[in-house]
Design an enzyme around this catalytic site. Structure first.
Site, PDB file in Angstrom:
ATOM      1  N   ILE A   1      -3.953 -14.382  -4.532  1.00  0.00           N
ATOM      2  CA  ILE A   1      -5.203 -15.150  -4.462  1.00  0.00           C
ATOM      3  C   ILE A   1      -4.840 -16.623  -4.501  1.00  0.00           C
ATOM      4  CG2 ILE A   1      -7.443 -15.585  -5.552  1.00  0.00           C
ATOM      5  CD1 ILE A   1      -7.202 -12.745  -6.813  1.00  0.00           C
ATOM      6  N   LEU A   2      -5.064 -17.315  -3.383  1.00  0.00           N
ATOM      7  CA  LEU A   2      -4.735 -18.738  -3.310  1.00  0.00           C
ATOM      8  C   LEU A   2      -5.875 -19.549  -3.912  1.00  0.00           C
ATOM      9  CD1 LEU A   2      -3.367 -18.678   0.353  1.00  0.00           C
ATOM     10  CD2 LEU A   2      -2.020 -18.747  -1.753  1.00  0.00           C
TER      11      LEU A   2
ATOM     12  N   ASN B   1     -10.250 -12.417   5.666  1.00  0.00           N
ATOM     13  CA  ASN B   1      -9.513 -11.392   4.922  1.00  0.00           C
ATOM     14  C   ASN B   1     -10.090 -10.025   5.250  1.00  0.00           C
ATOM     15  OD1 ASN B   1      -7.943 -10.161   2.747  1.00  0.00           O
ATOM     16  ND2 ASN B   1      -9.839 -10.111   1.548  1.00  0.00           N
TER      17      ASN B   1
ATOM     18  N   MET C   1      -1.547 -10.230  -0.702  1.00  0.00           N
ATOM     19  CA  MET C   1      -1.953  -9.830  -2.043  1.00  0.00           C
ATOM     20  C   MET C   1      -1.987 -10.961  -3.071  1.00  0.00           C
ATOM     21  SD  MET C   1      -2.778  -6.829  -1.490  1.00  0.00           S
ATOM     22  CE  MET C   1      -2.466  -5.298  -0.613  1.00  0.00           C
TER      23      MET C   1
ATOM     24  N   GLY D   1       2.161  -4.029   6.603  1.00  0.00           N
ATOM     25  CA  GLY D   1       1.782  -4.740   7.818  1.00  0.00           C
ATOM     26  C   GLY D   1       1.146  -3.898   8.910  1.00  0.00           C
ATOM     27  N   THR D   2       0.450  -2.812   8.530  1.00  0.00           N
ATOM     28  CA  THR D   2      -0.209  -2.036   9.601  1.00  0.00           C
ATOM     29  C   THR D   2      -1.362  -2.832  10.213  1.00  0.00           C
ATOM     30  OG1 THR D   2      -1.726  -0.872   8.107  1.00  0.00           O
ATOM     31  CG2 THR D   2       0.390   0.186   8.545  1.00  0.00           C
ATOM     32  N   ASN D   3      -2.025  -3.647   9.423  1.00  0.00           N
ATOM     33  CA  ASN D   3      -3.083  -4.493  10.001  1.00  0.00           C
ATOM     34  C   ASN D   3      -2.494  -5.562  10.916  1.00  0.00           C
ATOM     35  OD1 ASN D   3      -5.951  -3.863   9.090  1.00  0.00           O
ATOM     36  ND2 ASN D   3      -4.793  -3.657   7.180  1.00  0.00           N
TER      37      ASN D   3
ATOM     38  N   HIS E   1     -10.720  -6.434   3.559  1.00  0.00           N
ATOM     39  CA  HIS E   1     -10.756  -5.799   2.243  1.00  0.00           C
ATOM     40  C   HIS E   1     -11.124  -4.325   2.432  1.00  0.00           C
ATOM     41  CE1 HIS E   1     -11.076  -5.455  -2.063  1.00  0.00           C
ATOM     42  NE2 HIS E   1     -12.186  -4.754  -1.869  1.00  0.00           N
TER      43      HIS E   1
HETATM   44  C1  GAR Z   1      -4.960  -2.715   3.568  1.00  0.00           C
HETATM   45  O1  GAR Z   1      -5.677  -1.567   3.258  1.00  0.00           O
HETATM   46  C2  GAR Z   1      -5.765  -3.953   3.236  1.00  0.00           C
HETATM   47  O2  GAR Z   1      -7.131  -3.809   3.474  1.00  0.00           O
HETATM   48  C3  GAR Z   1      -5.505  -4.078   1.763  1.00  0.00           C
HETATM   49  O3  GAR Z   1      -4.152  -3.713   1.591  1.00  0.00           O
HETATM   50  C4  GAR Z   1      -3.739  -2.871   2.651  1.00  0.00           C
HETATM   51  C5  GAR Z   1      -2.570  -3.534   3.348  1.00  0.00           C
HETATM   52  O4  GAR Z   1      -2.013  -2.697   4.317  1.00  0.00           O
HETATM   53  N1  GAR Z   1      -5.804  -5.401   1.298  1.00  0.00           N
HETATM   54  C6  GAR Z   1      -6.248  -5.666   0.083  1.00  0.00           C
HETATM   55  O5  GAR Z   1      -6.425  -4.835  -0.769  1.00  0.00           O
HETATM   56  C7  GAR Z   1      -6.538  -7.138  -0.180  1.00  0.00           C
HETATM   57  N2  GAR Z   1      -7.418  -7.281  -1.299  1.00  0.00           N
HETATM   58  P1  GAR Z   1      -1.099  -3.270   5.476  1.00  0.00           P
HETATM   59  O6  GAR Z   1      -0.022  -4.151   4.840  1.00  0.00           O
HETATM   60  O7  GAR Z   1      -0.493  -2.017   6.069  1.00  0.00           O
HETATM   61  O8  GAR Z   1      -1.963  -4.010   6.451  1.00  0.00           O
END
Ligand code: GAR
Length: 208
Positions: free
Chosen positions: A93-94, A108, A91, A12-14, A110
């Site tokens: 795909i709906l 999203n 993670m 969940g850093t994003n 990516h």
């Molecule tokens: C992030 O790098 C995001 O871009 C990627 O997973 C990580 C999640 O980090 N997402 C994907 O690969 C989706 N296809 P987070 O949980 O710390 O945000």
């Protein structure tokens, strides 16, 4: 104010970048009202709770198949009055029933420069492993609208970083997160909430 629902599966850093951006007033016209996780043990849930945001868990493993899971997710998003749905490290795909219920209202992030290193199987560290195996000299991240084609929807924002000779998937991932993802995702969310993104002929146009 638009209701922003954030979907998560991991650290969940994003999500944290979104929470911090909202707090600092950077997200104009929107408010995170709920965080939904596909895993009950996702650390992202702790981040949401610490910020006082409502959380829900829709565990993928509790549904027989992706159609049933997608139907439950669509219903939850409607129940939460979602104006914008943000996949932030989500993670799963709906299927098309969710995309159809929220056309150009789901985005999203990516961790690569789409159309490189994307689609089914390209998620998390696997994306950076593939980029390093190919020997690319720049990589980055993309925020795009979610459509029925996995990672194929209109591109909203992208940003790049240099790939270093001694990078590992972990160091490259961290550089891309810090320098690109945590910036372009809140920016794209704010642009959406301010009605500054339009889609025409499959392309997103941003009024920067
Ligand atoms: C992030 O790098 C995001 O871009 C990627 O997973 C990580 C999640 O980090 N997402 C994907 O690969 C989706 N296809 P987070 O949980 O710390 O945000």
């Amino acid at each position: 104010m638009k209701n922003i629902i954030v979907l998560v599966s991991g650290g969940g850093t994003n999500l944290q970048a979104l929470i911090d951006s909202e707090r600092s007033g950077m997200i104009k016209g929107g408010h995170i009202t709920c965080v939904i996780s596909s895993r009950e043990d996702a650390y992202a849930l702790e981040r949401a709770k610490a910020a006082g945001i409502k959380t829900r868990v829709l565990a993928r493993k509790e549904y027989a198949d992706i159609a049933e899971y997608s139907a439950a997710m669509r219903d939850a998003l409607i129940e939460e009055n979602a104006d914008l749905v943000v996949y932030a490290g989500f993670m799963t795909i709906l299927d098309e029933q969710v995309c159809r219920a929220f056309p150009y209202r789901m985005m999203n992030v990516h961790p690569a420069l789409i159309p490189s290193f994307c689609g089914k199987g390209f998620y998390g560290l696997h994306v950076h492993e593939a980029a390093l195996a190919k020997g690319v000299k720049v990589s980055g991240a993309t925020v795009h609208f979610v459509t029925e084609e996995c990672d194929g929807g209109p591109i909203i924002l992208q940003g790049t970083v240099a790939v270093e000779n001694d990078d590992t998937p972990e160091t490259l991932q961290r550089r891309i997160m810090e320098n690109v993802e945590w910036k372009i995702l809140p920016k794209a969310v704010s642009l959406f909430c301010e009605d500054r993104i339009t889609v025409k002929d499959g392309r997103a146009f941003v009024d920067l």
